[in-house]
Design an enzyme around this catalytic site. Sequence first.
Site, short mmCIF file in Angstrom:
data_model
loop_
_atom_site.label_atom_id
_atom_site.label_comp_id
_atom_site.label_asym_id
_atom_site.label_seq_id
_atom_site.Cartn_x
_atom_site.Cartn_y
_atom_site.Cartn_z
N ASP A 78 0.49 -1.13 -0.16
CA ASP A 78 -0.07 -0.01 0.20
C ASP A 78 1.25 1.06 0.32
O ASP A 78 2.19 1.05 0.33
CB ASP A 78 -0.71 -0.16 0.98
CG ASP A 78 -2.12 0.99 0.64
OD1 ASP A 78 -1.62 1.70 0.35
OD2 ASP A 78 -3.46 -0.05 1.26
N ASN A 136 -6.33 -4.75 -5.06
CA ASN A 136 -7.87 -3.93 -4.37
C ASN A 136 -6.99 -2.66 -4.72
O ASN A 136 -7.55 -2.03 -3.55
CB ASN A 136 -7.50 -4.22 -2.67
CG ASN A 136 -8.41 -3.67 -2.30
OD1 ASN A 136 -9.78 -3.87 -2.45
ND2 ASN A 136 -8.12 -3.32 -0.57
N TYR A 164 -16.08 5.99 -13.79
CA TYR A 164 -16.63 5.08 -12.72
C TYR A 164 -16.41 2.80 -13.97
O TYR A 164 -15.76 1.90 -13.57
CB TYR A 164 -16.42 4.33 -11.29
CG TYR A 164 -16.25 3.30 -11.05
CD1 TYR A 164 -15.31 3.56 -10.24
CD2 TYR A 164 -18.13 2.61 -9.88
CE1 TYR A 164 -15.14 2.65 -9.21
CE2 TYR A 164 -17.41 1.80 -9.39
CZ TYR A 164 -16.26 1.76 -8.82
OH TYR A 164 -15.72 0.98 -7.70
N LYS A 198 -14.85 -0.54 -14.89
CA LYS A 198 -14.19 -1.12 -13.91
C LYS A 198 -15.25 -2.64 -15.05
O LYS A 198 -14.73 -3.97 -14.94
CB LYS A 198 -15.33 -1.60 -12.40
CG LYS A 198 -15.09 -0.79 -11.44
CD LYS A 198 -13.96 -1.08 -10.58
CE LYS A 198 -13.70 -0.91 -9.59
NZ LYS A 198 -12.51 -1.62 -8.52
#
Length: 254
Positions: free
Chosen positions: A43, A94, A159, A163
């Site tokens: 991260d 993620n 978005y 996706k």
Amino acid sequence: MQLHEFERGLHGRVAVVTGAAIGNGRAFCERLAEEGAAIVIADVADATATAEAVRTIGADVMVVQVDVTDADSLTAMTAAVMDRFGRIDILVHNVGHYSEMPFDLLSYDEWTRTMRLTLDSLYFTIRAVLPHMKKAGFGRIISFSSDTVWLGTPYLTHYVTAKMGVIGLTRSLASEVGKYGITINTISVGLTATQRPAGEAVSPSLLEHILPAQAVHRADEPEDIANVVAFLALPASGIITGQTINVDGGVARH
């Protein structure tokens, strides 16, 4: 028949989880650790809390600060993981960017930001780990889409486009990498009762607003998604690839 050591859960496997500092990412790390995997928490943000939680489970943990939109940063991360563990078996990607905006007001900057964080980051991350999976003859790649792609939700054109791109990448790449013992699948999710990257929690009132549209009338929890992540990482799912599994309580049924 005696099971190979790698067929007993995920013992001996190494899982890289991006976006793992908070929320769903933390739940994924904990669930994979419960199955016996060593966990690489990747991260750009401080992941101390996730690392402590995973160590409590008893897993071997490595924390790497990485920018998944930067190829050089990912190359450095991959090299560090290989130096520590000598393998990368599982990738759980993620990372994404969500914003609501009418198409007429959608700037190109916001469009490209959404694509870079949601779709380009997946491209860069897979490119970094795939050579190691191919060499090992094994890999599990798990990414995330959204139930908005099935619903055609308004004010989310950028978005939803990104996706849906994740799903397209999953379907096509599965056809290329299956011969190397690698599977790639996507989980499309709804609104989850979790913490967002900006630090705020999802509003309970917003979750309650969505409940009537669900077949299962309770809020989606990070653990619900984490259980599917674990299944797709386990040997039992080895024949499943190129698929998108919807996990949203039945809002979208495709």
